[in-house]
Scaffold this motif. Sequence first.
Motif, PDB file in Angstrom:
ATOM      1  N   GLY A  87       1.044  -1.050  -0.139  1.00 44.57           N
ATOM      2  CA  GLY A  87      -0.246  -0.037   0.019  1.00 44.57           C
ATOM      3  C   GLY A  87       0.851   1.486  -0.149  1.00 44.57           C
ATOM      4  O   GLY A  87       2.184   1.566   0.249  1.00 44.57           O
ATOM      5  N   GLU A  88       0.270   2.412  -0.493  1.00 44.13           N
ATOM      6  CA  GLU A  88       1.587   3.211  -0.828  1.00 44.13           C
ATOM      7  C   GLU A  88       0.153   5.009   0.097  1.00 44.13           C
ATOM      8  O   GLU A  88      -1.194   5.289  -0.301  1.00 44.13           O
ATOM      9  N   TYR A  89       1.131   5.917   0.319  1.00 44.37           N
ATOM     10  CA  TYR A  89      -0.350   7.077   0.841  1.00 44.37           C
ATOM     11  C   TYR A  89       0.940   7.848   1.004  1.00 44.37           C
ATOM     12  O   TYR A  89       1.815   7.999   1.532  1.00 44.37           O
ATOM     13  N   VAL A  90      -0.117   9.785   0.701  1.00 45.88           N
ATOM     14  CA  VAL A  90       0.275  10.693   0.627  1.00 45.88           C
ATOM     15  C   VAL A  90       0.076  11.652   0.753  1.00 45.88           C
ATOM     16  O   VAL A  90      -1.186  11.475   0.136  1.00 45.88           O
ATOM     17  N   TYR A  91       0.598  12.414   1.681  1.00 51.67           N
ATOM     18  CA  TYR A  91      -0.538  13.996   2.121  1.00 51.67           C
ATOM     19  C   TYR A  91       0.742  14.716   1.663  1.00 51.67           C
ATOM     20  O   TYR A  91       1.952  15.149   2.225  1.00 51.67           O
ATOM     21  N   ALA A  92      -0.262  15.530   0.968  1.00 50.66           N
ATOM     22  CA  ALA A  92       0.810  17.115   0.942  1.00 50.66           C
ATOM     23  C   ALA A  92      -0.441  18.308   0.729  1.00 50.66           C
ATOM     24  O   ALA A  92      -1.282  18.514   0.754  1.00 50.66           O
ATOM     25  N   SER A  93       0.463  19.001   1.854  1.00 54.74           N
ATOM     26  CA  SER A  93      -0.337  20.712   2.034  1.00 54.74           C
ATOM     27  C   SER A  93      -0.243  21.263   2.117  1.00 54.74           C
ATOM     28  O   SER A  93       1.080  21.325   2.045  1.00 54.74           O
ATOM     29  N   GLN A  94      -0.261  22.755   0.854  1.00 50.71           N
ATOM     30  CA  GLN A  94       0.445  23.943   0.432  1.00 50.71           C
ATOM     31  C   GLN A  94       0.778  24.775   2.697  1.00 50.71           C
ATOM     32  O   GLN A  94      -0.751  24.541   2.824  1.00 50.71           O
ATOM     33  N   GLN A  95       1.379  25.106   2.857  1.00 50.47           N
ATOM     34  CA  GLN A  95       1.344  25.733   4.246  1.00 50.47           C
ATOM     35  C   GLN A  95       1.518  27.238   3.861  1.00 50.47           C
ATOM     36  O   GLN A  95       0.964  28.288   4.713  1.00 50.47           O
ATOM     37  N   SER A  96       1.356  27.916   2.524  1.00 46.44           N
ATOM     38  CA  SER A  96       1.763  28.854   2.573  1.00 46.44           C
ATOM     39  C   SER A  96       1.366  29.510   1.599  1.00 46.44           C
ATOM     40  O   SER A  96       0.169  28.930   0.040  1.00 46.44           O
ATOM     41  N   GLY A  97       0.783  30.870   0.909  1.00 45.28           N
ATOM     42  CA  GLY A  97       0.777  30.930  -0.497  1.00 45.28           C
ATOM     43  C   GLY A  97      -0.619  30.756  -0.801  1.00 45.28           C
ATOM     44  O   GLY A  97      -1.475  30.863   0.120  1.00 45.28           O
ATOM     45  N   PRO A  98      -1.182  31.301  -2.298  1.00 47.22           N
ATOM     46  CA  PRO A  98      -2.273  31.554  -2.451  1.00 47.22           C
ATOM     47  C   PRO A  98      -3.474  30.232  -2.765  1.00 47.22           C
ATOM     48  O   PRO A  98      -4.176  30.849  -2.426  1.00 47.22           O
ATOM     49  N   LYS A  99      -2.484  29.180  -2.300  1.00 45.27           N
ATOM     50  CA  LYS A  99      -3.662  28.355  -2.223  1.00 45.27           C
ATOM     51  C   LYS A  99      -3.138  26.854  -1.373  1.00 45.27           C
ATOM     52  O   LYS A  99      -3.197  25.823  -1.075  1.00 45.27           O
ATOM     53  N   LYS A 100      -2.925  28.106   0.228  1.00 44.21           N
ATOM     54  CA  LYS A 100      -2.926  27.490   1.926  1.00 44.21           C
ATOM     55  C   LYS A 100      -3.393  27.005   2.295  1.00 44.21           C
ATOM     56  O   LYS A 100      -5.060  26.602   1.747  1.00 44.21           O
ATOM     57  N   GLY A 101      -3.907  25.584   2.591  1.00 48.84           N
ATOM     58  CA  GLY A 101      -4.669  24.185   2.619  1.00 48.84           C
ATOM     59  C   GLY A 101      -4.740  23.705   1.535  1.00 48.84           C
ATOM     60  O   GLY A 101      -5.668  22.130   1.700  1.00 48.84           O
ATOM     61  N   PHE A 102      -4.314  23.547   0.496  1.00 53.40           N
ATOM     62  CA  PHE A 102      -4.540  22.927  -1.214  1.00 53.40           C
ATOM     63  C   PHE A 102      -3.533  22.041  -1.107  1.00 53.40           C
ATOM     64  O   PHE A 102      -2.422  21.785  -0.546  1.00 53.40           O
ATOM     65  N   THR A 103      -4.065  20.873  -1.881  1.00 52.35           N
ATOM     66  CA  THR A 103      -3.213  19.761  -1.741  1.00 52.35           C
ATOM     67  C   THR A 103      -1.673  20.090  -3.398  1.00 52.35           C
ATOM     68  O   THR A 103      -2.226  21.874  -3.891  1.00 52.35           O
ATOM     69  N   LEU A 104      -0.900  19.376  -3.661  1.00 56.46           N
ATOM     70  CA  LEU A 104      -0.281  19.550  -4.574  1.00 56.46           C
ATOM     71  C   LEU A 104      -0.829  18.904  -5.999  1.00 56.46           C
ATOM     72  O   LEU A 104      -1.955  17.854  -5.677  1.00 56.46           O
ATOM     73  N   PRO A 105      -0.068  19.793  -7.202  1.00 59.00           N
ATOM     74  CA  PRO A 105      -1.290  18.952  -8.290  1.00 59.00           C
ATOM     75  C   PRO A 105      -0.672  17.266  -8.369  1.00 59.00           C
ATOM     76  O   PRO A 105       0.502  17.069  -8.248  1.00 59.00           O
ATOM     77  N   PHE A 106      -1.397  16.310  -9.256  1.00 51.87           N
ATOM     78  CA  PHE A 106      -1.169  15.486  -9.965  1.00 51.87           C
ATOM     79  C   PHE A 106      -0.852  14.480  -8.151  1.00 51.87           C
ATOM     80  O   PHE A 106      -0.049  13.805  -8.374  1.00 51.87           O
ATOM     81  N   SER A 107      -1.418  14.485  -7.422  1.00 50.66           N
ATOM     82  CA  SER A 107      -1.530  13.719  -5.687  1.00 50.66           C
ATOM     83  C   SER A 107      -2.007  12.239  -6.031  1.00 50.66           C
ATOM     84  O   SER A 107      -3.037  12.445  -6.475  1.00 50.66           O
ATOM     85  N   PRO A 108      -1.300  11.804  -6.152  1.00 53.82           N
ATOM     86  CA  PRO A 108      -1.747   9.806  -6.260  1.00 53.82           C
ATOM     87  C   PRO A 108      -2.229   9.676  -4.953  1.00 53.82           C
ATOM     88  O   PRO A 108      -2.293  10.352  -3.904  1.00 53.82           O
ATOM     89  N   PRO A 109      -3.124   8.809  -5.093  1.00 55.90           N
ATOM     90  CA  PRO A 109      -4.678   8.492  -4.566  1.00 55.90           C
ATOM     91  C   PRO A 109      -3.944   7.468  -3.436  1.00 55.90           C
ATOM     92  O   PRO A 109      -3.367   6.343  -3.778  1.00 55.90           O
ATOM     93  N   LEU A 110      -4.686   7.433  -2.231  1.00 54.56           N
ATOM     94  CA  LEU A 110      -3.908   5.898  -1.308  1.00 54.56           C
ATOM     95  C   LEU A 110      -4.561   5.434  -2.142  1.00 54.56           C
ATOM     96  O   LEU A 110      -5.547   4.798  -2.974  1.00 54.56           O
ATOM     97  N   SER A 111      -3.878   3.796  -2.574  1.00 53.98           N
ATOM     98  CA  SER A 111      -4.068   2.931  -2.863  1.00 53.98           C
ATOM     99  C   SER A 111      -3.276   1.048  -2.239  1.00 53.98           C
ATOM    100  O   SER A 111      -2.094   1.949  -1.661  1.00 53.98           O
ATOM    101  N   GLY A 112      -3.851   0.662  -2.986  1.00 58.59           N
ATOM    102  CA  GLY A 112      -3.235  -0.587  -2.916  1.00 58.59           C
ATOM    103  C   GLY A 112      -3.654  -2.091  -3.554  1.00 58.59           C
ATOM    104  O   GLY A 112      -4.010  -1.815  -5.026  1.00 58.59           O
ATOM    105  N   LEU A 113      -2.031  -3.152  -3.543  1.00 59.18           N
ATOM    106  CA  LEU A 113      -1.429  -4.067  -4.794  1.00 59.18           C
ATOM    107  C   LEU A 113      -2.268  -5.065  -4.108  1.00 59.18           C
ATOM    108  O   LEU A 113      -1.277  -5.348  -2.807  1.00 59.18           O
ATOM    109  N   LEU A 114      -2.748  -6.046  -4.239  1.00 58.70           N
ATOM    110  CA  LEU A 114      -2.866  -7.573  -4.024  1.00 58.70           C
ATOM    111  C   LEU A 114      -2.278  -8.812  -4.921  1.00 58.70           C
ATOM    112  O   LEU A 114      -3.297  -8.708  -6.075  1.00 58.70           O
ATOM    113  N   SER A 115      -1.191  -9.287  -4.576  1.00 62.53           N
ATOM    114  CA  SER A 115      -0.661  -9.618  -5.622  1.00 62.53           C
ATOM    115  C   SER A 115      -0.683 -11.242  -5.224  1.00 62.53           C
ATOM    116  O   SER A 115       0.140 -11.663  -4.113  1.00 62.53           O
TER     117      SER A 115
END
Lengths: 790, 159
Positions: free
Chosen positions: A661-689
Amino acid sequence: MSSTRGVLSLICILSFLPAFAQKDFNIKGLVLDALTKIPLAGAGIAGDGVYTIADHAGEFTLTGVVEGSQELEVSYLGYATERVMLQVDRDTTEITIVLTPSNTELIGVEVYGKSRERRARETPGSIVEVSQEFMDANRENSLMQTLSRIPGVNTINIGSRQSKPVIRGLGFNRVSVVQNGIKHEAQQWGNDHGLEIDQYDVERVRIVKGPASMLYGSDALAGVVDIPSPAVPEPESFSGSVNLLGQTNNAMLGVSAGLSAREEKWYYRGRFTFKDYADYKVPTNQINFENYIFDLYKKHLRNTADQEANASFSIGYIAENISSETFFSNVYAKNGFFANAHGLEVRSSKIDYDRSSRDIDLPFHELNHFKLINNTAISINDHQLDIDLGFQYNWREEHSEPVPHGHMPKPDNSKEREFRKQTYALNASDTYVMGSHTLVGGVNLELQENAIGGWGFLIPAYTRFTAGIFAYDQFEINPKLHLQVGLRYDYGAVKIQPYYDWFPTEITTSSGMTSSKYLQRAWDETLDFDNISGSAGISYLSGNTTYKLNFGKSFRIPLANELASDGVNYHMYRFERGSTSLDPETSYQLDMVVSHEEEKFHFAISPFVNWFDNYIYLNPTSNYYETLQVYEYTQNKVFRVGGEVNVGTSLFERLHIDLSGEYVYASQQSGPKKGFTLPFSPPLSGLLSVKYKSEDFLFFRQPIFTAVYKVVSAQNEIVPPEAPTEGYQLIDLSWQTAIQPFRDYPAVKLRLKVSNVLNTKYFDHTSFYRLIAVPEAGRNLSLSLRIPIS
Amino acid sequence: MKSKKTHLLVFLMLGMFLGCSDDDGIGKDEEKPTISTAFGQGFPKGCELLKRGETYTFRARLDDNVELAAYSLDIHHNFDHHTHDDQKISCELGAVKEASNPWKLMENYTVEEGKTSCEIQLEITVPEDVDTGDYHCQYSVIDATGWQSRTAIDIKVVE
């Protein structure tokens, strides 16, 4: 390492000697890799109550083998265990046992060569060594798609086979790609092209997840995709292979053939690859983008056909104290883009796109990437000097139907953009082993020139020079505890060439006067940057468990377009404005790894925390320029946290289950998009093989059946102009086997794979076509054959 | 013993992992503004005919959940049929032709602060000397967060 093994085998041999003093015999033999014929040092040979390990030359002597019919079991990490029946009635010599690489023992990425595995465990960063076996078992349309099975690695795709690397949610120029020691310089900054590397030239890959500027310089913020040169062929050897590929979804046909040969000291390698793709199919008849509706002909995504032709050649020399290899490679591709909309620009055309699914009409791009690289290593006493020299010529042209836009009249040709980028690089380093310290110092120099052409302006012509100097110490406190500390200084200068529109723009002054002017889009400017980066980390090996902790500061010199663009990007329907006051992007990251590996169980977790002082972000503003939204490059503080988990177990010998499984959380801490994530943030995902290795039958050897179930959650963390993406589930099935009709002839490898088995219509949040609501490719059946030549 | 320790560490790390993942962006504006001429007085509607020299009132309705910021109007020719509109009906296009003096209009306007909806009215005169034929009228709106929406309408300029 090999001497340790020699000693070990000796101990083994000696320890068994007294127990079987009577009626027993010695068996001498050799263990080799079935394909490369490379000796497998450290392979284990077990008989009834006896055991030994092959030495550095792959040779072994099994003493004390009891008379009669005996079964020997020969095993090596990453290879299928081979059983040999022997009638023992005298001392036997010259038994050759060949092992075929397999991934039944451990799944996927955990298959490394032993010494590489050990080294990766001792290095404090989060490192994944990817073997050729993994590459072969997971091969997709592009190198990055193949590697995206690794937790924490994703791709930004345009279409079905152009992709660029994303490591833990960061891509573009925040990931460095290095091939044969030289940083791969293509068009990393743009989002509508791929990596330009022939994946068949890639034997193994080292993926560094985490800050790596200390070693790799600018851009290695999120990580590195490091493609080392393939292993040197064995003396007096000749081998090769032909790969044949076919796919149903995009009616792809491909062939890749490679040869390598070595005399005593000289060796040669060569390869060519050719692929032809038709338009790919999506599981929908219609695409609804905002209020636009595009009807698809037979579900074909029109004009997404591609052609790819690559060639590479290398010549090497290896002697006791020197080795040198020179690589020539050329990658050519022509890729069509979806005809109804490119970027956010909706287009209709008189071109009859549906007359053939194999032709490439407008819009398309054509690219060529030539590389000339030399790697030389010289050993003098306790020093090893490594020198890598590189020249790259990256050419890309983007063509689209000329249309008037804003003040621009209709251009008289289709060449919208052209980039001619030449990069010269020199890396030199010295490795000095002083007791338990391994000291490495080096310099990196790079000169880059980018020329532009075409009627569309996006990135200015520029010349860029960067120089870096680094030193680090890998200190073995004891065999279990390793410390690595390093520091680096970089200087960079970017000289931007001025650019003027080729058409006049009507300007109305405040006094109401109108005049016509060729607007200046980029200014003649020289900017310089410098930065200190570094890292410190520790690794602790406790039995089968590895603990790592690493802290690093990485950086990136701003790109010319981030500094100086001032023009319309019609594909994205926006006006992009750079800023010459941007600082180098700097990032601090703490990485942790805990991994545990046993014969039937493995487990790994690799969390990270990351802080950007000044992430360069293209901010959509609330202003217009000539009715197009103005996007401005700004710098914001960004906090990110995430990681990967991986657990696997073997059941009943033949079954292996792996969950990641993989997960990334990103949050802009300043600037005009404060509180927003970054572009192209991959969602939480899991792989069963799930892998199942069945018995050999007929002439099929080591057949492996694999089922992969991928679950991706919805991505609701978005930033303008993105749209949320729904979650999805995917099933892929594959069956791979070796076919050996004749015992003495090396086996042909076959892989059958069905991707997207249920023909699910889904959207990939990190796909470029996601922006225009184009779903990912539908069901695909692919067949690949690897035929050895010897 | 050892494996127990490992597991404890793993759970601690998982805790850190999850603990940090809660959303602190409450109140983020994730909605695009809207722009439309699809109401009684809205202008132009799909396939509208505009006479040269005449003055028309272009009307559109803007809405946003938080705050509107700016809007724009872009009129350019579609003599080469390079694009089409996003209205439900499709219009009969004239023959493909070269442009000699096409009508070009690119205007930006800001919305006064604090508004979440407004109806815009723009008095626009079709110049006397421009080429007749198929045109494309595109409205766009941006909100204070930077979200943008567009709508495009096929129109014709006639004698």
